[in-house]
Design an enzyme around this catalytic site. Structure first.
Site, mmCIF file in Angstrom:
data_model
loop_
_atom_site.group_PDB
_atom_site.id
_atom_site.type_symbol
_atom_site.label_atom_id
_atom_site.label_comp_id
_atom_site.label_asym_id
_atom_site.label_seq_id
_atom_site.Cartn_x
_atom_site.Cartn_y
_atom_site.Cartn_z
ATOM 1 N N SER A 133 75.276 31.450 37.919
ATOM 2 C CA SER A 133 76.501 31.169 37.172
ATOM 3 C C SER A 133 77.666 31.066 38.134
ATOM 4 O O SER A 133 77.671 31.694 39.203
ATOM 5 C CB SER A 133 76.763 32.290 36.174
ATOM 6 O OG SER A 133 78.072 32.182 35.660
ATOM 7 N N TYR A 149 78.478 41.076 35.095
ATOM 8 C CA TYR A 149 77.619 39.907 34.868
ATOM 9 C C TYR A 149 77.596 39.059 36.139
ATOM 10 O O TYR A 149 76.533 38.651 36.627
ATOM 11 C CB TYR A 149 78.160 39.103 33.678
ATOM 12 C CG TYR A 149 77.496 37.765 33.464
ATOM 13 C CD1 TYR A 149 76.248 37.674 32.875
ATOM 14 C CD2 TYR A 149 78.135 36.581 33.846
ATOM 15 C CE1 TYR A 149 75.640 36.435 32.664
ATOM 16 C CE2 TYR A 149 77.537 35.343 33.644
ATOM 17 C CZ TYR A 149 76.288 35.274 33.059
ATOM 18 O OH TYR A 149 75.696 34.053 32.858
HETATM 19 N N1 LIG Z 1 75.987 29.481 28.366
HETATM 20 C C1 LIG Z 1 76.719 29.520 29.452
HETATM 21 O O1 LIG Z 1 77.902 29.175 29.427
HETATM 22 C C2 LIG Z 1 76.130 29.947 30.772
HETATM 23 C C3 LIG Z 1 76.920 29.805 31.914
HETATM 24 C C4 LIG Z 1 76.381 30.188 33.117
HETATM 25 C C5 LIG Z 1 75.100 30.707 33.190
HETATM 26 N N2 LIG Z 1 74.373 30.851 32.055
HETATM 27 C C6 LIG Z 1 73.044 31.416 32.179
HETATM 28 O O2 LIG Z 1 72.106 30.510 31.637
HETATM 29 C C7 LIG Z 1 71.020 31.218 31.055
HETATM 30 C C8 LIG Z 1 70.774 30.730 29.643
HETATM 31 O O3 LIG Z 1 71.916 30.980 28.876
HETATM 32 P P1 LIG Z 1 72.158 30.466 27.382
HETATM 33 O O4 LIG Z 1 73.560 30.110 27.318
HETATM 34 O O5 LIG Z 1 71.124 29.488 27.022
HETATM 35 O O6 LIG Z 1 72.008 31.829 26.604
HETATM 36 P P2 LIG Z 1 71.137 32.305 25.370
HETATM 37 O O7 LIG Z 1 70.928 31.199 24.424
HETATM 38 O O8 LIG Z 1 71.746 33.567 24.925
HETATM 39 O O9 LIG Z 1 69.725 32.603 26.041
HETATM 40 C C9 LIG Z 1 69.422 33.717 26.768
HETATM 41 C C10 LIG Z 1 67.948 33.955 26.624
HETATM 42 O O10 LIG Z 1 67.565 35.023 27.452
HETATM 43 C C11 LIG Z 1 66.573 35.752 26.781
HETATM 44 N N3 LIG Z 1 66.490 37.129 27.238
HETATM 45 C C12 LIG Z 1 67.499 38.012 27.347
HETATM 46 N N4 LIG Z 1 67.009 39.184 27.769
HETATM 47 C C13 LIG Z 1 65.690 39.017 27.931
HETATM 48 C C14 LIG Z 1 64.646 39.869 28.330
HETATM 49 N N5 LIG Z 1 64.877 41.137 28.659
HETATM 50 N N6 LIG Z 1 63.391 39.389 28.360
HETATM 51 C C15 LIG Z 1 63.135 38.114 28.008
HETATM 52 N N7 LIG Z 1 64.090 37.263 27.624
HETATM 53 C C16 LIG Z 1 65.347 37.722 27.579
HETATM 54 C C17 LIG Z 1 66.976 35.728 25.349
HETATM 55 O O11 LIG Z 1 65.846 35.999 24.572
HETATM 56 P P3 LIG Z 1 65.873 36.638 23.098
HETATM 57 O O12 LIG Z 1 66.049 35.470 22.235
HETATM 58 O O13 LIG Z 1 64.567 37.240 22.916
HETATM 59 O O14 LIG Z 1 67.021 37.574 23.031
HETATM 60 C C18 LIG Z 1 67.529 34.325 25.212
HETATM 61 O O15 LIG Z 1 66.550 33.444 24.788
HETATM 62 C C19 LIG Z 1 71.370 32.700 31.170
HETATM 63 O O16 LIG Z 1 70.736 33.231 32.290
HETATM 64 C C20 LIG Z 1 72.855 32.686 31.377
HETATM 65 O O17 LIG Z 1 73.282 33.814 32.076
HETATM 66 C C21 LIG Z 1 74.860 30.463 30.853
#
Ligand SMILES: NC(=O)c1ccc[n+]([C@@H]2O[C@H](COP(=O)([O-])OP(=O)(O)OC[C@H]3O[C@@H](n4cnc5c(N)ncnc54)[C@H](OP(=O)(O)O)[C@@H]3O)[C@@H](O)[C@H]2O)c1
Ligand SMILES: Cc1cc2nc3c(=O)[nH]c(=O)nc-3n(C[C@H](O)[C@H](O)[C@H](O)COP(=O)(O)OP(=O)(O)OC[C@H]3O[C@@H](n4cnc5c(N)ncnc54)[C@H](O)[C@@H]3O)c2cc1C
Lengths: 453, 247
Positions: free
Chosen positions: B140, B153
């Site tokens: 990120s 984070y």
């Molecule tokens: N969205 C943004 O703006 C953004 C920006 C920068 C980086 N990111 C990174 O991109 C990635 C995806 O983000 P997203 O926006 O798509 O978020 P999201 O929809 O909230 O997805 C996060 C996923 O991680 C899974 N997860 C969390 N803890 C876990 C664990 N202990 N074991 C297995 N799975 C786990 C969740 O599974 P459950 O459904 O089972 O909870 C969920 O499916 C993340 O790493 C995030 O930090 C996102």
């Protein structure tokens, strides 16, 4: 796995945020709390709206008025629930989440020789939204509306139960939900039968039509056509009242080379003065003259015939910041013919710059308690939201009602409660089902309150 | 011979879009995560839309002891070609929540960093043995410089980046490419309730860009690209000024 981890994963709720939504006509801004579930688990969680607020589903946001708005209430945006869950090429039966759109169907299934059995005029409509307004297409005269092709749906009821509903298992709930503008529950999945087609293209015939009588005769002659639609120049009055272009289409036996869809974007909110009598008149003239006097026959991709407006993304901004409203009604044959004339005269006299108006022949009454479709003619007009336009709508409502017709809720933002009661004779049956599945009225919308449901 | 993409945290909105991107290019999918109902739906969607095999697999990032068995299962179910990895799981509780509750803080470190390091560690020998493949992990922009709003984070993502640098170095001899994407805001459930964020990408746009970037090789990359100049400026801001900013 440690228990605490499992518990944590399972209690994931859905996030709410304060925002403001609009109908497609953009004539008003509606503040609300909105959630946008990414999956079924979050949809279930969203049923528990914060602060005891009422709730309504919001699909692709293509309803023009307030069917999917809930001012100061809660709104669940279902577009991210877009998985295709099953498809049987032998029967054409598709099972899908409610956020799957007609654009998805075209992309995935047209290459395999299937299209949606009924399709509204834009591909950005979701299947959930299509069910909730029991939408119709340019083939309503023989295919009926969307609900006719739905075998069952999974409904998340206001009390949290998930129920599979088919016309056999629970006819009343089925008929209340088809066309029920989202007021019986959240549709979580549905099964619809797609239609087989021989190629990816349509053979389209276009011809110029002189006036309204010519149109009605043309439609009668084209009763056997698979698809038919009329584009009316709503500014033409007097002897040319109702002049326009009649299009009919049949599946083409051989296809066209597939080309990816490319939409242009309408760049800005157009200034309010852009759409005045003169500019619209000029546009309509060009549109009419585009078709040679002798008629025209062309082979076009499905997309181009079914979704002509999708070629310009965000075209609704053309009407400027104040937005616009759409009026769509269906009037029965016989008295309806005079009513069509009156409706067109009212709009033309108001000097209201309606772009093209659309005329269609409608077939059987839909099975939904609040289904719009019924035998007759349907007329749709865009009217910019300006001072005075509400008075015009009141006149259009009166004319429709007196002719025994009805106004389409998917397009509406102004219909009165009395008008609704007169036009939708099964409203009480609908209320009775709602009393059963949602006695505490956890589901509601601006539209539901306005029309007295 | 088709390649496989193992999607870790497959219910994430970004991961879902990436899985569609990979499937549209003919890859088989292993969908690993915790919400099995959702993974079943996704597997159906991918196989119907793109005609590729897709298989749900249970995976918990914080259950470190399970990772060796999980990787063995992945090997068993992967298609005949190369195994590639897209690591998307992660959590982003509010900084204040993490400050108030050490369990929340530790849980975030475990999920975002420890869990990632553990499962990548277990996958390392498989990748090495196949002599090829691509690993893409979601870092990120928050990992570039600790900000008031979300430095815990950010710290987990910075740690992930450093881990991936060494991981890439170790696997480079085997021809494995490792890419850390420094993601800007993406319009997902993670950001839905946050105040309006700048240069927000849709998951679909983001996934398409990630796919293209992964095809060009490893290293680290800002996505969307606009974050490269933005973060360059933010990194160069003198500390006294940076500390006054409310970002
Ligand atoms: N969205 C943004 O703006 C953004 C920006 C920068 C980086 N990111 C990174 O991109 C990635 C995806 O983000 P997203 O926006 O798509 O978020 P999201 O929809 O909230 O997805 C996060 C996923 O991680 C899974 N997860 C969390 N803890 C876990 C664990 N202990 N074991 C297995 N799975 C786990 C969740 O599974 P459950 O459904 O089972 O909870 C969920 O499916 C993340 O790493 C995030 O930090 C996102
Ligand atoms: C350019 C254009 C052309 C059109 N042409 C036609 C046409 O030819 N024929 C026609 O019939 N209509 C037409 N329409 C109208 C459109 O088809 C309907 O308004 C349709 O219902 C919009 O669906 P949506 O997915 O955008 O849902 P929204 O407009 O967001 O919502 C519509 C209704 O569906 C409910 N809803 C949505 N999802 C769910 C769910 N998962 N569960 C329960 N309820 C749900 C909402 O509560 C709301 O009551 C057109 C609209 C446009 C903009």
């Amino acid at each position: 796995m440690p228990d605490t981890l499992t518990a944590q994963a399972a209690t994931r709720t859905t996030a709410w945020k304060q925002t403001a939504l609009q109908g497609w006509g953009r004539s008003s801004l509606s503040p609300c709390l909105a959630a946008r579930p990414e999956r079924l688990r979050e949809l279930r969680a969203a049923l528990e709206a914060p602060e005891g607020r009422t709730l309504i589903a919001h699909g692709g946001g293509r309803s023009y008025g307030d069917a999917a708005l809930n001012t100061d209430g809660a709104v669940v945006i279902t577009g991210r629930l877009d998985r295709i869950l099953g498809f049987d090429p032998a029967t054409g039966e598709l099972v899908a989440e409610p956020g799957v759109t007609f654009a998805d169907l075209l992309e995935v299934f047209l290459p395999r020789g299937f299209v949606a059995p009924v399709s509204p005029g834009t591909s950005h409509v979701t299947l959930g939204g299509a069910l909730a307004n029991d939408v119709h297409g340019k083939n309503h005269h023989h295919a009926g509306s969307f609900g006719e092709h739905v075998l069952w749906f999974d409904l998340l009821l206001p009390d949290g139960r998930m129920q599979r509903v088919s016309p056999e298992s629970d006819p009343a709930l089925f008929q209340a939900t088809v066309g029920g503008i989202g007021l019986t529950g959240l549709v979580a999945a549905l099964c619809v039968r797609l239609m087989r087609v021989p190629s990816n293209a349509l053979a389209v015939r276009r011809r110029r039509v002189r006036d309204l009588d010519d149109f009605l005769a043309g439609f009668a002659a084209a009763a056997g056509a698979t698809w038919s639609v009329g584009w009316i120049d709503a500014l033409a009055g007097g002897a040319s009242l109702g002049r326009g272009v009649l299009e009919t289409a049949e599946p083409a036996e051989s296809g066209l080379e597939a080309r990816p869809a490319k939409a242009r974007r309408f760049p800005i909110d157009a200034p309010g003065w852009l759409l005045n009598g003169a500019s619209v008149r000029a546009f309509n003239e060009v549109y009419w003259r585009r078709v040679p006097a002798s008629g025209q026959q062309v082979t076009v991709p499905y997309r181009q015939f079914l979704y002509p407006l999708d070629a310009i993304e965000g075209w609704n901004r053309m009407y400027g910041r104040q937005g616009f409203r759409q009026f769509q009604c269906v009037v029965p044959p016989g008295p309806g013919e005079a009513a069509l004339r009156q409706l067109l005269e009212t709009v033309a006299a108001g000097g209201n710059a309606s772009f093209l108006a659309v005329l269609k022949v409608m077939g059987p009454q839909g099975q939904g308690m609040l289904s719009f479709g019924m035998p007759g003619y349907s007329l749709a007009l865009d009217i910019p939201a300006r001072p005075g336009s509400e008075a015009i709508f009141a006149r259009l409502e009166r004319i429709t009602r007196d002719a025994g017709g009805r106004i389409y809720l998917a397009k509406d933002s102004l219909l009165s409660a009395e008008g609704f009661a007169a036009m939708y004779p099964r409203a009480d049956e609908f209320r009775a089902v709602r009393e059963q599945v949602d006695p505490n009225r956890r589901l509601s919308s601006d539209m539901a309150r306005r029309i007295g449901l | 011979m088709s390649d496989t993409w193992l999607i870790l945290g497959a219910s994430s909105a970004v991961a879902r879009a990436f899985a569609r991107e990979a499937a549209s290019h003919g890859a088989a999918l292993l969908l690993a995560g915790r919400d099995m109902e959702d993974l079943e739906h996704q597997a159906a969607d991918l196989s119907i839309r793109y005609g590729v095999p897709a298989r749900p697999m249970r995976f918990e990032a914080r259950d470190l002891a399970s990772h060796a068995g999980f990787v063995a299962e992945c090997r068993q179910h992967a298609a005949s070609g190369l195994l590639n990895v897209f690591l998307a799981f992660g959590v982003m509780p509010e900084q204040a929540e993490a400050d108030a509750d050490p369990a929340v803080a530790a849980g975030m470190v475990e999920a975002n960093f420890t869990g990632a390091a553990s499962v990548l560690g277990a996958l390392g020998p498989v990748l090495e043995a196949q002599r090829g493949g691509t690993v893409v992990a979601l870092g990120s922009v928050a990992g570039d410089r600790g900000r008031k709003r979300n430095f815990l984070y950010g710290a987990t993502k910075a740690a992930l980046l450093v881990y991936l640098q060494g991981y890439a170095a170790r696997l480079s001899g085997a021809g494995v490419r490792v890419l850390c994407i420094k993601a800007g805001p993406v319009d997902t459930g993670m950001t839905w309730a946050l105040p309006r964020l700048p240069f927000m990408a849709s998951p679909r746009q983001f996934a398409a860009a990630a796919w293209r970037r992964a095809g060009r090789g490893g290293g680290s990359a800002y996505l969307p690209i606009i974050w490269w100049p933005v973060m360059t400026i933010i990194r160069l801001l003198p500390t006294p000024i940076f500390n006054k900013l409310n970002i």
